[in-house]
Design a protein around this motif. Sequence first.
Motif, short mmCIF file in Angstrom:
data_model
loop_
_atom_site.label_atom_id
_atom_site.label_comp_id
_atom_site.label_asym_id
_atom_site.label_seq_id
_atom_site.Cartn_x
_atom_site.Cartn_y
_atom_site.Cartn_z
N MET A 158 11.03 31.81 62.27
CA MET A 158 11.08 31.31 63.63
C MET A 158 11.51 32.38 64.61
SD MET A 158 12.79 27.57 62.93
CE MET A 158 12.64 27.09 64.66
N ALA A 159 11.59 33.61 64.13
CA ALA A 159 12.07 34.67 65.02
C ALA A 159 10.97 35.10 65.97
CB ALA A 159 12.53 35.86 64.18
N HIS A 160 11.38 35.41 67.20
CA HIS A 160 10.44 35.88 68.21
C HIS A 160 11.08 37.04 68.95
CE1 HIS A 160 7.72 32.31 68.09
NE2 HIS A 160 8.82 31.74 67.66
N GLU B 215 3.72 16.22 60.64
CA GLU B 215 4.80 17.00 60.03
C GLU B 215 5.14 18.21 60.89
OE1 GLU B 215 3.54 17.99 56.13
OE2 GLU B 215 3.43 15.92 55.44
N ASP B 216 4.13 18.86 61.45
CA ASP B 216 4.38 20.01 62.33
C ASP B 216 5.19 19.59 63.55
OD1 ASP B 216 2.94 21.59 60.62
OD2 ASP B 216 1.08 21.51 61.79
N LEU B 217 4.84 18.45 64.15
CA LEU B 217 5.56 17.97 65.32
C LEU B 217 7.00 17.64 64.97
CD1 LEU B 217 5.60 17.11 68.27
CD2 LEU B 217 4.73 14.87 67.58
N THR B 218 7.22 17.04 63.81
CA THR B 218 8.57 16.72 63.38
C THR B 218 9.42 17.97 63.24
OG1 THR B 218 7.84 14.74 62.20
CG2 THR B 218 9.94 15.70 61.52
N LEU B 219 8.86 19.02 62.67
CA LEU B 219 9.59 20.28 62.51
C LEU B 219 9.92 20.90 63.86
CD1 LEU B 219 7.66 21.87 59.50
CD2 LEU B 219 9.98 20.91 59.49
N ILE C 239 14.34 21.61 68.39
CA ILE C 239 14.97 21.24 69.66
C ILE C 239 16.31 20.57 69.39
CG2 ILE C 239 14.69 19.94 71.80
CD1 ILE C 239 12.53 22.02 71.55
N GLN C 240 16.32 19.64 68.47
CA GLN C 240 17.53 18.88 68.17
C GLN C 240 18.63 19.77 67.60
OE1 GLN C 240 17.06 15.77 65.26
NE2 GLN C 240 18.76 14.58 66.08
N ALA C 241 18.28 20.84 66.94
CA ALA C 241 19.27 21.71 66.32
C ALA C 241 20.27 22.25 67.34
CB ALA C 241 18.57 22.87 65.61
N VAL C 242 19.83 22.43 68.57
CA VAL C 242 20.70 22.96 69.62
C VAL C 242 21.81 21.97 69.97
CG1 VAL C 242 20.75 23.83 72.00
CG2 VAL C 242 18.85 24.41 70.50
N THR C 243 21.60 20.71 69.69
CA THR C 243 22.60 19.69 70.02
C THR C 243 23.62 19.49 68.90
OG1 THR C 243 21.42 17.78 69.05
CG2 THR C 243 20.78 18.47 71.28
N LEU C 244 23.39 20.08 67.74
CA LEU C 244 24.28 19.89 66.60
C LEU C 244 25.58 20.67 66.80
CD1 LEU C 244 21.67 20.17 63.70
CD2 LEU C 244 22.54 18.09 64.80
N ALA C 245 26.69 20.03 66.54
CA ALA C 245 28.00 20.64 66.78
C ALA C 245 28.22 21.83 65.84
CB ALA C 245 29.10 19.61 66.59
N GLU C 246 28.78 22.88 66.43
CA GLU C 246 29.10 24.06 65.62
C GLU C 246 30.12 23.68 64.55
OE1 GLU C 246 30.41 28.73 66.23
OE2 GLU C 246 30.24 27.38 67.95
N GLY C 247 29.87 24.11 63.35
CA GLY C 247 30.76 23.79 62.25
C GLY C 247 30.42 22.50 61.53
N SER C 248 29.46 21.73 62.05
CA SER C 248 29.09 20.47 61.41
C SER C 248 28.21 20.73 60.19
CB SER C 248 28.36 19.56 62.39
OG SER C 248 27.09 20.10 62.73
N SER C 249 28.25 19.79 59.25
CA SER C 249 27.42 19.92 58.05
C SER C 249 25.94 19.83 58.39
CB SER C 249 27.81 18.85 57.03
OG SER C 249 27.64 17.54 57.59
N ALA C 250 25.60 19.00 59.39
CA ALA C 250 24.19 18.85 59.78
C ALA C 250 23.63 20.17 60.31
CB ALA C 250 24.06 17.76 60.83
N ILE D 75 20.27 25.07 59.50
CA ILE D 75 20.12 26.53 59.53
C ILE D 75 19.75 27.06 58.15
CG2 ILE D 75 21.40 28.69 59.84
CD1 ILE D 75 22.93 27.34 62.12
N GLU D 76 20.35 26.52 57.11
CA GLU D 76 20.08 26.97 55.75
C GLU D 76 18.62 26.70 55.39
OE1 GLU D 76 20.98 28.85 52.27
OE2 GLU D 76 22.38 28.52 53.94
N GLN D 77 18.08 25.58 55.83
CA GLN D 77 16.71 25.21 55.49
C GLN D 77 15.67 25.88 56.38
OE1 GLN D 77 16.60 20.93 55.61
NE2 GLN D 77 17.70 20.68 53.67
N ALA D 78 16.04 26.14 57.64
CA ALA D 78 15.04 26.61 58.61
C ALA D 78 14.90 28.13 58.66
CB ALA D 78 15.40 26.09 60.01
#
Length: 251
Positions: free
Chosen positions: A1-3, A172-176, A181-192, A197-200
Amino acid sequence: MAHTDDMDTPSLDIENAQRLAEYLTLLAGAANQDAPAVTLDTLDGYMTALLVGPQPTAPLQAMDALFGDNWPAAFEEQDLTDAFMDALHLRWNEIGDSLDPQPLLDAPEQMHLTPLISEFDDETKERLIAEGALSADLLARLPAPGAMWAQGFLQAVEDLDTWELPEGDADEDLTLMLQAIQAVTLAEGSSARAEYIEQAYEEPEGIDQNALIDDMLFTAQDMRLFWMQQAVLKGAHAQGADDDSEGQTTH
């Protein structure tokens, strides 16, 4: 996902953005105290989703969704309706220009979007506290940079019924993409967040909020082209169905 971003970022009318923020502050002052706060970031993310999606509409749809149908009353009382609408449409057009498909196709590695994302440095925080604009407690509870923009984008997706796709590869592409987008809302330090990050990412070490924001914005640009492709495929499918129907007609 790097640009990479090796070209000039499109221009942004900073003064207009500041005016728009002031108008939203006026709306917040006139709103019910129990109403959820709507920031410039939220509005900007919402409008971007409207322009990215399959059926772009108008900025008034974002205003109605975020502030309710009666939001113009606050401006009418102070004769600011025209001025606000000018500022709103200017920002809407800026976002639309940054999502012009041809530049996105010609330079997919360039950041074309100029998002309105608030980030408070220590000096700004101290000034806001000293001015009484924000309390130290509220500042401590502010979402991470980019989170409110992402929340606005995702709210638009949730509000619209045009983002649905049949099950399959495109779905599936749209879900990913929405997960980015949603990843930016996840709290730092949270398991989610750690799990995402580990999967993406092939190299998850060092992926911070800025990296997630960067990928969120590139993903939004990719979504613009994605929905254009879906429209072409849908048109081709409809044309094929019409041709088959004509071929089966008997005389």
